[in-house]
Design a protein around this motif. Structure first.
Motif, PDB file in Angstrom:
ATOM      1  N   ARG A 130      54.854  43.729  43.013  1.00 33.76           N
ATOM      2  CA  ARG A 130      54.902  42.487  43.804  1.00 33.76           C
ATOM      3  C   ARG A 130      55.022  42.961  45.203  1.00 33.76           C
ATOM      4  N   PHE A 131      54.140  42.763  46.053  1.00 39.65           N
ATOM      5  CA  PHE A 131      54.293  43.002  47.454  1.00 39.65           C
ATOM      6  C   PHE A 131      53.232  42.168  48.353  1.00 39.65           C
ATOM      7  N   ARG A 132      53.739  42.008  49.764  1.00 35.75           N
ATOM      8  CA  ARG A 132      52.883  40.972  50.704  1.00 35.75           C
ATOM      9  C   ARG A 132      51.732  41.756  50.839  1.00 35.75           C
ATOM     10  N   GLY A 133      50.501  41.219  50.853  1.00 39.36           N
ATOM     11  CA  GLY A 133      49.261  41.960  51.127  1.00 39.36           C
ATOM     12  C   GLY A 133      48.515  42.428  49.679  1.00 39.36           C
ATOM     13  N   VAL A 139      41.106  42.393  47.437  1.00 41.28           N
ATOM     14  CA  VAL A 139      39.987  41.788  48.045  1.00 41.28           C
ATOM     15  C   VAL A 139      39.066  42.953  48.930  1.00 41.28           C
ATOM     16  N   ILE A 140      39.893  43.887  49.679  1.00 41.54           N
ATOM     17  CA  ILE A 140      39.002  45.007  50.270  1.00 41.54           C
ATOM     18  C   ILE A 140      38.481  45.742  49.331  1.00 41.54           C
ATOM     19  N   VAL A 141      39.172  46.151  48.194  1.00 38.25           N
ATOM     20  CA  VAL A 141      38.738  47.019  47.124  1.00 38.25           C
ATOM     21  C   VAL A 141      37.619  46.587  46.664  1.00 38.25           C
ATOM     22  N   PHE A 184      39.551  49.283  40.400  1.00 42.35           N
ATOM     23  CA  PHE A 184      39.421  48.057  40.052  1.00 42.35           C
ATOM     24  C   PHE A 184      39.167  48.185  38.455  1.00 42.35           C
ATOM     25  N   PHE A 185      38.768  49.125  37.831  1.00 43.57           N
ATOM     26  CA  PHE A 185      38.600  49.019  36.440  1.00 43.57           C
ATOM     27  C   PHE A 185      40.292  49.573  35.931  1.00 43.57           C
TER      28      PHE A 185
ATOM     29  N   LEU B  67      44.125  54.378  49.712  1.00 39.04           N
ATOM     30  CA  LEU B  67      43.718  53.584  51.034  1.00 39.04           C
ATOM     31  C   LEU B  67      43.340  54.619  52.242  1.00 39.04           C
ATOM     32  N   THR B  68      43.885  55.564  52.412  1.00 41.91           N
ATOM     33  CA  THR B  68      43.501  56.471  53.425  1.00 41.91           C
ATOM     34  C   THR B  68      42.276  57.068  53.382  1.00 41.91           C
TER      35      THR B  68
END
Lengths: 304, 340
Positions: A130-133, A139-141, A184-185, B67-68
């Motif tokens: 659990r973390f912010r962001g 969504v970016i992924v 995602f998978f 991410l990098t």
């Protein structure tokens, strides 16, 4: 698809055999005959469809086993007029085939291992921590999942060219080190794991790395296996990326190398086809071994 | 699975795990792990903020490699492609800004229009053909029958093998002089003068056929998954009401497969917009550019003619096409995520 591999020939017990049962009930006297005729007809249809679909592969195997003149003589036939293994013997000398093979194993193998590690790490964070962001990262992924990789081709080549990494394994492998689809998978799979073990470990003071490595990864073995085969198959088969990244056969992979020979060695059909057969073999064998989980993986990712 | 982790933390821990732990500045962490029993007693009393901070720190460290890599190898190149599309970059000399020149050129370039047209034709033909064939095969294979597993495997196999490599076999099979398939087809009256891949009017259908052949098994499996999700009671009820097989397909199966059909259609369309392998190996975009799609055109402009700026502009046209389709899919995913 699940029950296919295990019970392909037990129609009475499988749930979708109601149709033939219903038909038998309606006309008890001729039901058995009709059912038999129907079974034979569908089986024949299955064989015909399967042969039609497999024709290129069957032809390729048979053609690779015939002498050069037999391949090019008219009229063409499916069954060889005579057999030979010379193409399989010669290919290692005539083409830099061993190099191509080694390159493909190094490329596909390394990408598979590295991206399984990075994908699963990212997926662990997105599914279990659990973390912010977190939502924003996910969504970016998802957006990256939709980007056609071809868009990045030109600048990516340019970047690696400036770094002097064109025609190197590093240049081929590093951009593939992680993959939005893989993240995602695995995230979807990790979400389905029970929390108990992980929380027990956390209460016991285990580090997040250890929970990931010792608790979550072992539980995720089926998903990792499926994704691993996805990655391996995709990179083993890939044409465009290795084609762009290699300037000579020292780093070329099988699809790229063979498509180059398709243009150059037009007179050596037999060699080309033997090479094609040998290059398809590992993926086919792997697929037949892990068929069930692979196909299931596709069906479930399609649904999620 | 927890036993080795808690019982013998130091001994059984692999090197990677050790590094992961220390990286997170976990001097206290490691102390905590080593005295796992006692730690368990007081840890829950620690404030939630610390727990939260610990997880946040760990999460970003877990995400860092991916991410990098994604930022450097996907996000940056995408924006760089946008920049390059406004320049005349050619790999040899520095890029100079040319404004909308590449896009203006694109509008006037018959080859680019040709590639766009071919791409759309390819997608428009191969998508419905794939969907219909996949559905037919799935319906055929969803019933119990002899050789069912064999047929499923056979149809799926093309999806697993390299299209670049199998396209070599297809090129041979369709060759005018030595092609077995060309020979058989002429036996039933379907002939071409020059051979399938050399004949401008047949090359595209041939390339499309190979693309369909490749992906058919994949879509079939997705349809099978959908078919197996349909409750048998629905069909039984329809049968009791006297519905014919066609009526049941039309009124029960087809509506319930709408989700699958939608998903498969979008995936097939996205896939065909990016067609490259079979075209590159079988025809190289020929004859007379009859099979040159946008990706093949991008490849030719960028990597054969070194006109990277122009190639980047073309690739952005492709991005817009694919992204429009992807948004459809994304919206669809979200809608389904709610219902699941």
């Amino acid at each position: 698809m699940t029950q296919t591999a295990r019970t392909p020939r037990t129609p009475p017990r499988s749930p979708d055999s109601r149709k033939s049962k219903g038909a038998a009930k309606a006309r008890p006297s001729r039901g058995i005959d009709l059912a038999l005729v129907w079974r034979v007809t569908t089986a024949l249809a299955a064989v015909v469809i399967a042969l039609a679909v497999l024709l290129p592969l069957i032809w390729m195997v048979l053609a690779s086993l015939r002498p050069e003149q037999d391949i090019v003589s008219a009229p063409p036939t499916l069954w060889p007029r005579s057999f030979t293994l010379e193409h399989y013997a010669d290919i290692w000398q005539e083409l830099p085939f061993a190099t191509l093979y080694r390159n493909t194993i190094v490329f596909a193998g390394t990408v598979t291992v590295v991206s399984l590690l990075f994908d699963s790490m990212a997926a662990y964070a997105l599914a279990r921590l659990r973390f912010r962001g977190r939502e924003a990262v996910f969504v970016i992924v998802l957006i990256m999942l939709m980007l056609p990789f071809q868009i990045t081709l030109v600048p990516l080549y340019d970047l690696l060219n400036n770094l002097g990494l064109v025609n190197s394994f590093t240049g081929m492998i590093v951009p593939r080190a992680t993959n939005a689809f893989g993240i995602f998978f695995l995230r979807q799979f990790f979400l389905s794991l029970p929390k108990d073990l992980e929380e027990a470990a956390r209460v016991d003071g285990a580090s997040e790395w250890r929970i990931y490595w010792r608790v979550v990864l072992p539980l995720a073995r089926p998903a990792l296996l499926t994704l691993g085969l996805f990655h391996f198959q995709f990179n083993w088969n890939d044409l465009l990326w290795p084609l762009i990244m290699t300037s000579d056969t020292s780093r070329a992979t099988l699809p790229a190398g063979l498509s180059l020979f398709m243009g150059q060695h037009v007179t050596q059909y037999g060699l080309l086809l033997a090479g094609a057969v040998l290059s398809l073999l590992p993926v086919i064998v792997l697929f037949l071994l892990i068929q069930r989980s692979f196909v299931q993986g596709i069906a479930t990712t399609g649904l999620k | 699975m927890t036993t080795p982790a808690t019982a013998q933390p130091g001994a059984a821990e692999p090197g990677a795990a050790r590094r992961g732990a220390t990286q997170r500045g976990g001097a206290t962490q490691r102390g905590g792990a080593a005295t796992a029993r006692t730690a368990g007693a007081w840890r829950p009393l620690r404030s939630r903020r610390t727990q939260r901070g610990r997880q946040t720190r760990a999460a970003w460290l877990f995400l860092a490699p991916s991410l990098t890599a994604l930022a450097v190898f996907v996000v940056w190149p995408m924006f760089q492609a946008a920049y390059l599309s406004f320049t005349d970059y050619n790999l040899m000399q520095a890029a100079s800004w040319v404004g909308l020149e590449n896009y203006r050129r694109l509008l006037d370039d018959p080859e680019a229009w040709n590639a766009l047209e071919n791409t759309l034709v390819y997608a428009a033909v191969s998508t419905p053909v794939s969907v219909v064939l996949a559905l037919a095969l799935a319906l055929f294979l969803n019933r119990s029958m002899a050789l069912r597993g064999f047929l499923r495997t056979a149809v799926f196999l093309p999806f697993v093998v390299s299209l670049g490599v199998v396209s070599i076999a297809w090129a041979f099979l369709l060759d005018a002089d030595i092609g077995l398939l060309a020979h058989w087809l002429s036996g039933v009256g379907v002939t071409t003068q020059q051979g399938w891949l050399e004949d401008p009017s047949y090359a595209m259908p041939a390339v499309i056929a190979v693309g369909v052949w490749k992906n058919l098994g994949f879509y079939m499996v997705m349809y099978l998954a959908g078919l197996q999700g349909i409750p048998p009671e629905l069909h039984d009820a329809a049968r009791v009401d006297g519905a014919s097989a066609w009526q049941r397909l039309r009124r029960v199966t087809w509506p319930l497969l709408a989700n699958q059909t939608m998903l498969i259609t979008i995936m097939a369309a996205i896939g065909t917009l990016q067609a490259f392998d079979q075209i590159y190996v079988m025809t190289h975009g020929g004859p007379f550019f009859q099979t040159e799609t946008l990706v093949v055109f991008t490849y030719r402009m960028g990597f054969e003619r070194n006109e990277f700026g122009y190639a980047a502009a073309v690739s952005w046209v492709l991005l817009v096409l694919v992204f429009a389709l992807s948004m459809l899919q994304f919206g669809y995913f979200r809608r389904r995520a709610v219902t699941l």
